[in-house]
Design a protein around this motif. Structure first.
Motif, PDB file in Angstrom:
ATOM      1  N   ASP A   1      35.196  24.419  38.031  1.00  0.00           N
ATOM      2  CA  ASP A   1      35.375  25.835  37.713  1.00  0.00           C
ATOM      3  C   ASP A   1      34.869  26.722  38.840  1.00  0.00           C
ATOM      4  OD1 ASP A   1      36.765  26.127  35.375  1.00  0.00           O
ATOM      5  OD2 ASP A   1      35.048  26.780  34.178  1.00  0.00           O
ATOM      6  N   ALA A   2      33.668  26.446  39.300  1.00  0.00           N
ATOM      7  CA  ALA A   2      33.069  27.269  40.351  1.00  0.00           C
ATOM      8  C   ALA A   2      33.911  27.268  41.616  1.00  0.00           C
ATOM      9  CB  ALA A   2      31.656  26.772  40.653  1.00  0.00           C
ATOM     10  N   VAL A   3      34.364  26.089  41.991  1.00  0.00           N
ATOM     11  CA  VAL A   3      35.172  25.984  43.210  1.00  0.00           C
ATOM     12  C   VAL A   3      36.524  26.681  43.027  1.00  0.00           C
ATOM     13  CG1 VAL A   3      36.395  24.359  44.723  1.00  0.00           C
ATOM     14  CG2 VAL A   3      34.024  23.921  44.061  1.00  0.00           C
ATOM     15  N   THR A   4      37.188  26.457  41.897  1.00  0.00           N
ATOM     16  CA  THR A   4      38.506  27.073  41.716  1.00  0.00           C
ATOM     17  C   THR A   4      38.407  28.583  41.545  1.00  0.00           C
ATOM     18  OG1 THR A   4      38.496  26.521  39.353  1.00  0.00           O
ATOM     19  CG2 THR A   4      39.669  25.028  40.809  1.00  0.00           C
ATOM     20  N   TYR A   5      37.435  29.073  40.781  1.00  0.00           N
ATOM     21  CA  TYR A   5      37.289  30.523  40.629  1.00  0.00           C
ATOM     22  C   TYR A   5      36.972  31.181  41.968  1.00  0.00           C
ATOM     23  CZ  TYR A   5      37.597  31.330  35.592  1.00  0.00           C
ATOM     24  OH  TYR A   5      38.053  31.481  34.311  1.00  0.00           O
ATOM     25  N   THR A   6      36.084  30.600  42.729  1.00  0.00           N
ATOM     26  CA  THR A   6      35.735  31.181  44.022  1.00  0.00           C
ATOM     27  C   THR A   6      36.932  31.139  44.971  1.00  0.00           C
ATOM     28  OG1 THR A   6      33.431  30.513  43.723  1.00  0.00           O
ATOM     29  CG2 THR A   6      34.126  31.048  45.966  1.00  0.00           C
ATOM     30  N   THR A   7      37.626  30.012  45.003  1.00  0.00           N
ATOM     31  CA  THR A   7      38.787  29.884  45.876  1.00  0.00           C
ATOM     32  C   THR A   7      39.892  30.858  45.484  1.00  0.00           C
ATOM     33  OG1 THR A   7      38.276  27.551  46.241  1.00  0.00           O
ATOM     34  CG2 THR A   7      40.525  28.274  46.750  1.00  0.00           C
ATOM     35  N   PHE A   8      40.209  30.936  44.190  1.00  0.00           N
ATOM     36  CA  PHE A   8      41.250  31.868  43.753  1.00  0.00           C
ATOM     37  C   PHE A   8      40.858  33.313  44.025  1.00  0.00           C
ATOM     38  CE2 PHE A   8      43.102  28.435  41.019  1.00  0.00           C
ATOM     39  CZ  PHE A   8      44.386  28.510  41.533  1.00  0.00           C
TER      40      PHE A   8
ATOM     41  N   LEU B   1      39.897  44.610  39.981  1.00  0.00           N
ATOM     42  CA  LEU B   1      40.119  44.118  38.618  1.00  0.00           C
ATOM     43  C   LEU B   1      41.411  43.302  38.553  1.00  0.00           C
ATOM     44  CD1 LEU B   1      39.245  44.033  35.668  1.00  0.00           C
ATOM     45  CD2 LEU B   1      40.495  46.152  35.309  1.00  0.00           C
ATOM     46  N   GLY B   2      42.449  43.759  39.244  1.00  0.00           N
ATOM     47  CA  GLY B   2      43.697  42.999  39.314  1.00  0.00           C
ATOM     48  C   GLY B   2      43.499  41.637  39.956  1.00  0.00           C
ATOM     49  N   ILE B   3      42.645  41.582  40.960  1.00  0.00           N
ATOM     50  CA  ILE B   3      42.343  40.315  41.628  1.00  0.00           C
ATOM     51  C   ILE B   3      41.636  39.373  40.662  1.00  0.00           C
ATOM     52  CG2 ILE B   3      40.875  39.267  43.410  1.00  0.00           C
ATOM     53  CD1 ILE B   3      41.633  41.719  45.159  1.00  0.00           C
ATOM     54  N   VAL B   4      40.705  39.907  39.887  1.00  0.00           N
ATOM     55  CA  VAL B   4      39.985  39.080  38.913  1.00  0.00           C
ATOM     56  C   VAL B   4      40.961  38.538  37.862  1.00  0.00           C
ATOM     57  CG1 VAL B   4      38.243  39.139  37.082  1.00  0.00           C
ATOM     58  CG2 VAL B   4      37.753  40.167  39.299  1.00  0.00           C
ATOM     59  N   ILE B   5      41.903  39.349  37.419  1.00  0.00           N
ATOM     60  CA  ILE B   5      42.901  38.900  36.445  1.00  0.00           C
ATOM     61  C   ILE B   5      43.790  37.819  37.062  1.00  0.00           C
ATOM     62  CG2 ILE B   5      44.962  39.613  35.154  1.00  0.00           C
ATOM     63  CD1 ILE B   5      43.474  42.307  34.684  1.00  0.00           C
ATOM     64  N   LEU B   6      44.206  38.007  38.297  1.00  0.00           N
ATOM     65  CA  LEU B   6      45.016  37.002  38.994  1.00  0.00           C
ATOM     66  C   LEU B   6      44.229  35.702  39.151  1.00  0.00           C
ATOM     67  CD1 LEU B   6      47.649  36.326  40.505  1.00  0.00           C
ATOM     68  CD2 LEU B   6      46.573  37.243  42.563  1.00  0.00           C
ATOM     69  N   MET B   7      42.950  35.821  39.492  1.00  0.00           N
ATOM     70  CA  MET B   7      42.089  34.658  39.646  1.00  0.00           C
ATOM     71  C   MET B   7      41.974  33.905  38.329  1.00  0.00           C
ATOM     72  SD  MET B   7      38.023  34.809  40.482  1.00  0.00           S
ATOM     73  CE  MET B   7      37.711  35.721  38.991  1.00  0.00           C
ATOM     74  N   TRP B   8      41.751  34.621  37.246  1.00  0.00           N
ATOM     75  CA  TRP B   8      41.619  34.011  35.917  1.00  0.00           C
ATOM     76  C   TRP B   8      42.913  33.298  35.520  1.00  0.00           C
ATOM     77  CZ3 TRP B   8      44.135  35.155  31.263  1.00  0.00           C
ATOM     78  CH2 TRP B   8      43.605  34.525  30.139  1.00  0.00           C
ATOM     79  N   THR B   9      44.046  33.927  35.806  1.00  0.00           N
ATOM     80  CA  THR B   9      45.346  33.329  35.490  1.00  0.00           C
ATOM     81  C   THR B   9      45.550  32.040  36.279  1.00  0.00           C
ATOM     82  OG1 THR B   9      46.263  35.511  35.043  1.00  0.00           O
ATOM     83  CG2 THR B   9      47.834  33.744  35.439  1.00  0.00           C
ATOM     84  N   GLY B  10      45.265  32.085  37.557  1.00  0.00           N
ATOM     85  CA  GLY B  10      45.409  30.891  38.382  1.00  0.00           C
ATOM     86  C   GLY B  10      44.488  29.773  37.930  1.00  0.00           C
ATOM     87  N   ASN B  11      43.307  30.140  37.494  1.00  0.00           N
ATOM     88  CA  ASN B  11      42.357  29.137  37.038  1.00  0.00           C
ATOM     89  C   ASN B  11      42.821  28.490  35.730  1.00  0.00           C
ATOM     90  OD1 ASN B  11      39.982  27.729  37.592  1.00  0.00           O
ATOM     91  ND2 ASN B  11      38.834  28.959  36.168  1.00  0.00           N
ATOM     92  N   ASN B  12      43.461  29.235  34.864  1.00  0.00           N
ATOM     93  CA  ASN B  12      43.953  28.667  33.610  1.00  0.00           C
ATOM     94  C   ASN B  12      45.076  27.662  33.834  1.00  0.00           C
ATOM     95  OD1 ASN B  12      42.240  29.721  31.665  1.00  0.00           O
ATOM     96  ND2 ASN B  12      43.332  31.665  31.649  1.00  0.00           N
ATOM     97  N   VAL B  13      45.859  27.864  34.866  1.00  0.00           N
ATOM     98  CA  VAL B  13      46.936  26.938  35.184  1.00  0.00           C
ATOM     99  C   VAL B  13      46.368  25.569  35.583  1.00  0.00           C
ATOM    100  CG1 VAL B  13      48.799  26.482  36.850  1.00  0.00           C
ATOM    101  CG2 VAL B  13      48.548  28.752  35.841  1.00  0.00           C
ATOM    102  N   THR B  14      45.189  25.582  36.194  1.00  0.00           N
ATOM    103  CA  THR B  14      44.609  24.329  36.687  1.00  0.00           C
ATOM    104  C   THR B  14      43.709  23.634  35.658  1.00  0.00           C
ATOM    105  OG1 THR B  14      42.658  25.424  37.640  1.00  0.00           O
ATOM    106  CG2 THR B  14      44.609  25.207  39.055  1.00  0.00           C
ATOM    107  N   ARG B  15      43.572  24.181  34.469  1.00  0.00           N
ATOM    108  CA  ARG B  15      42.638  23.632  33.475  1.00  0.00           C
ATOM    109  C   ARG B  15      42.845  22.137  33.182  1.00  0.00           C
ATOM    110  NH1 ARG B  15      41.626  27.283  28.799  1.00  0.00           N
ATOM    111  NH2 ARG B  15      40.315  28.190  30.385  1.00  0.00           N
TER     112      ARG B  15
END
Length: 124
Positions: free
Chosen positions: A20-27, A51-65
């Motif tokens: 999680d830490a690596v993917t959230y930071t990378t995204f 805020l848009g970047i944080v939403i994009l990051m969260w979305t990208g992270n959910n794809v990799t779950r």
């Protein structure tokens, strides 16, 4: 899925957290730099863009779950040996202290990367 990983023990929870830490930071870094490159604007100076970047990051992270859960399950035995070794080398009373040490260290590294990125764009 997280419940399945949690059943594998403290090491699996830590492995999942590391992924999680690596993917959230990378995204975050990729989204931040991508926004800056595509718009020519500094996202650190625009709260709405950040805020848009944080939403994009969260979305990208959910794809990799699913991959993170599978990776955590596979990495759990290695992490478990590492935590036990750390506990022994540092003479810690229990494995939870080694866990907390790793979590704290990873959090500091990830927050430092994000902080330096934002501060570098503010000209600090």
């Amino acid at each position: 899925m997280r419940a399945r990983v949690a059943k594998l023990g403290l090491a699996a929870v830590l492995a999942y957290g590391l992924f999680d830490a690596v993917t959230y930071t990378t995204f975050f870094v990729l989204a931040f730099l991508g926004y800056e490159k595509s718009t020519g604007k500094n996202p650190a100076a625009n709260l709405k863009a950040l805020l848009g970047i944080v939403i994009l990051m969260w979305t990208g992270n959910n794809v990799t779950r699913p991959f993170r859960v599978a990776g955590a399950a596979a990495l759990a035995p290695v992490i478990d040996r590492g935590l036990k070794g750390m506990q022994e080398k540092l003479n810690l009373p229990s494995q939870i202290y080694a866990f907390l040490l790793v979590v704290g260290s990873v959090a500091v590294v990830c927050l430092t990367v994000v902080g330096f990125l934002i501060l570098s764009k503010w000209g600090m």
